[in-house]
Design an enzyme around this catalytic site. Structure first.
Site, short mmCIF file in Angstrom:
data_model
loop_
_atom_site.label_atom_id
_atom_site.label_comp_id
_atom_site.label_asym_id
_atom_site.label_seq_id
_atom_site.Cartn_x
_atom_site.Cartn_y
_atom_site.Cartn_z
N ARG A 57 9.32 -30.66 61.99
CA ARG A 57 9.08 -31.06 60.73
C ARG A 57 7.68 -31.50 60.30
O ARG A 57 7.06 -32.26 59.77
CB ARG A 57 9.96 -32.30 60.45
CG ARG A 57 10.60 -32.31 59.01
CD ARG A 57 11.52 -33.35 58.71
NE ARG A 57 12.00 -33.24 57.27
CZ ARG A 57 12.91 -33.61 56.72
NH1 ARG A 57 13.46 -34.63 57.12
NH2 ARG A 57 13.59 -33.13 55.63
N GLU A 113 19.93 -30.32 47.15
CA GLU A 113 19.37 -29.93 48.47
C GLU A 113 20.42 -29.68 49.44
O GLU A 113 20.99 -30.77 49.85
CB GLU A 113 18.21 -30.73 48.93
CG GLU A 113 17.47 -30.37 50.09
CD GLU A 113 16.23 -31.24 50.41
OE1 GLU A 113 16.37 -32.53 50.17
OE2 GLU A 113 15.43 -30.96 50.99
N ASP A 148 15.17 -26.22 51.92
CA ASP A 148 14.36 -26.81 52.51
C ASP A 148 14.38 -26.10 53.88
O ASP A 148 15.31 -26.28 54.71
CB ASP A 148 14.77 -28.38 52.83
CG ASP A 148 13.56 -29.21 53.69
OD1 ASP A 148 12.92 -28.38 54.63
OD2 ASP A 148 13.26 -30.35 53.41
N GLU A 207 6.96 -30.81 52.77
CA GLU A 207 7.65 -32.21 53.04
C GLU A 207 7.54 -32.52 54.57
O GLU A 207 8.25 -31.95 55.36
CB GLU A 207 9.22 -32.22 52.51
CG GLU A 207 9.86 -33.39 52.73
CD GLU A 207 11.11 -33.74 52.11
OE1 GLU A 207 11.54 -34.37 51.46
OE2 GLU A 207 11.96 -32.93 53.00
C1 LER Z 1 14.55 -34.74 51.35
O1 LER Z 1 14.00 -33.45 50.60
C2 LER Z 1 15.08 -34.13 52.62
O2 LER Z 1 14.68 -33.17 52.88
C3 LER Z 1 15.72 -35.24 53.23
O3 LER Z 1 15.72 -34.74 54.75
C4 LER Z 1 15.46 -36.48 52.95
O4 LER Z 1 16.20 -37.14 54.02
MN MN Z 2 13.68 -31.59 51.62
#
Ligand code: LER
Ligand code: MN
Length: 278
Positions: A226, A161, A194, A255
């Site tokens: 977020r 990621e 993400d 998330e």
């Molecule tokens: C984990 O998927 C993520 O996005 C990070 O920001 C974890 O700190």
């Molecule tokens: Mn993430």
């Protein structure tokens, strides 16, 4: 969820993060209370659950697998960030023994993932560089750790990621990660993208999704703040259209911060995603 488009049945699978234990990382709608939280996740209409697992050895696996089966919830992905966040172990630690301990721990996540058909997330477990360690050396250690993990678990998908600059200085952008994957040369290692990190680091979210199309294993969604998608200013409709265009077949997983409260965040996410997908 399934929907019709141009006469085809298209599936967009939605999941949400549930931490198997309480944790200091906050962007997880649900933490602990596995029985009631899995029931809620199913009832809200999610197709699967993403489990954040600190240490598989401390889980009551029999009970967890029973609950997953009872609720008919596949595990979309296994999050590993708590190995770094709570236990201080990571692939680029200066101490070789701690690097090895991180590899051993992730191997146990990979065993579970193989059983469950889940993706394993390589997020903060990569660590960050230190003044005493050259960045190029840290990158070599990271390559070595991932080569070992990916070779020992060829059937499992590992997803690196890109994480924004305020959390790590190793691999912040899609371009850097694609370059890294080219060096790694393992077909079972790809990307997790993400929307929250992409909003900070990518010049164009949709162009970066397209660039990653061949190696895109998993997607996290959270809005610019977020919170749940729809609570900020990210253009999720264009993200969904791009995922359709590149024939993305993995999960879209929330998330998100549990705000204004866990259940409202999860409900708002699924209602918003269903509205823009169909
Ligand atoms: C984990 O998927 C993520 O996005 C990070 O920001 C974890 O700190
Ligand atoms: Mn993430």
């Amino acid at each position: 969820m399934q929907y019709q488009k141009w006469g085809f049945r298209i599936e967009m699978k939605l999941s949400i993060v549930l931490s198997a234990q309480s944790a200091s990382f906050t962007a997880m709608a649900y933490q602990g209370q596995l029985e009631s939280n899995l029931k809620k996740i199913k009832k809200l209409g999610f197709d699967g659950v993403e489990l954040a697992i600190r240490n598989p050895a401390t889980l009551n696996l029999t009970e967890l697998e029973l609950l997953l089966n009872q609720n008919g919830l596949p595990v979309s992905a296994i999050g590993t960030g708590q190995v770094y966040g709570e236990d201080g172990m990571y692939f680029t630690h200066q101490d070789r023994k701690i690097r090895q301990a991180a590899i051993d721990r992730i191997s146990s996540h990979l065993d579970l993932a193989e059983k469950w058909g889940a993706v394993v997330i390589i997020g903060l477990i990569r660590g960050r560089s230190h003044p005493e360690v050259e960045k190029s050396e840290a990158e070599e250690w990271l390559l070595e750790a991932l080569r070992i993990c990916a070779t020992q678990h060829e059937k499992v998908k590992l997803a690196i990621e890109p994480i924004n600059r305020y959390e790590t200085d190793l691999l912040n952008t899609v371009e850097e990660c694609l370059h890294f994957l080219n060096k790694l040369k393992r077909n079972n290692v790809g990307l997790l993208l993400d929307s929250f990190h992409m909003n900070i680091e990518e010049p164009s979210i949709t162009r970066s999704l397209e660039n990653a199309r061949k190696q895109l294993f998993h997607v996290h969604v959270a809005d610019s703040n977020r919170w749940y998608p729809g609570a900020g200013h990210i253009d999720f409709s264009s993200i969904i259209r791009t995922l359709e265009k590149i024939n993305y077949e993995g999960y879209i997983s929330g998330e998100i911060l549990p705000l204004p409260d866990a259940d409202s965040s999860a409900r708002n996410m699924i209602e918003y995603m269903k509205k823009i997908i169909s």
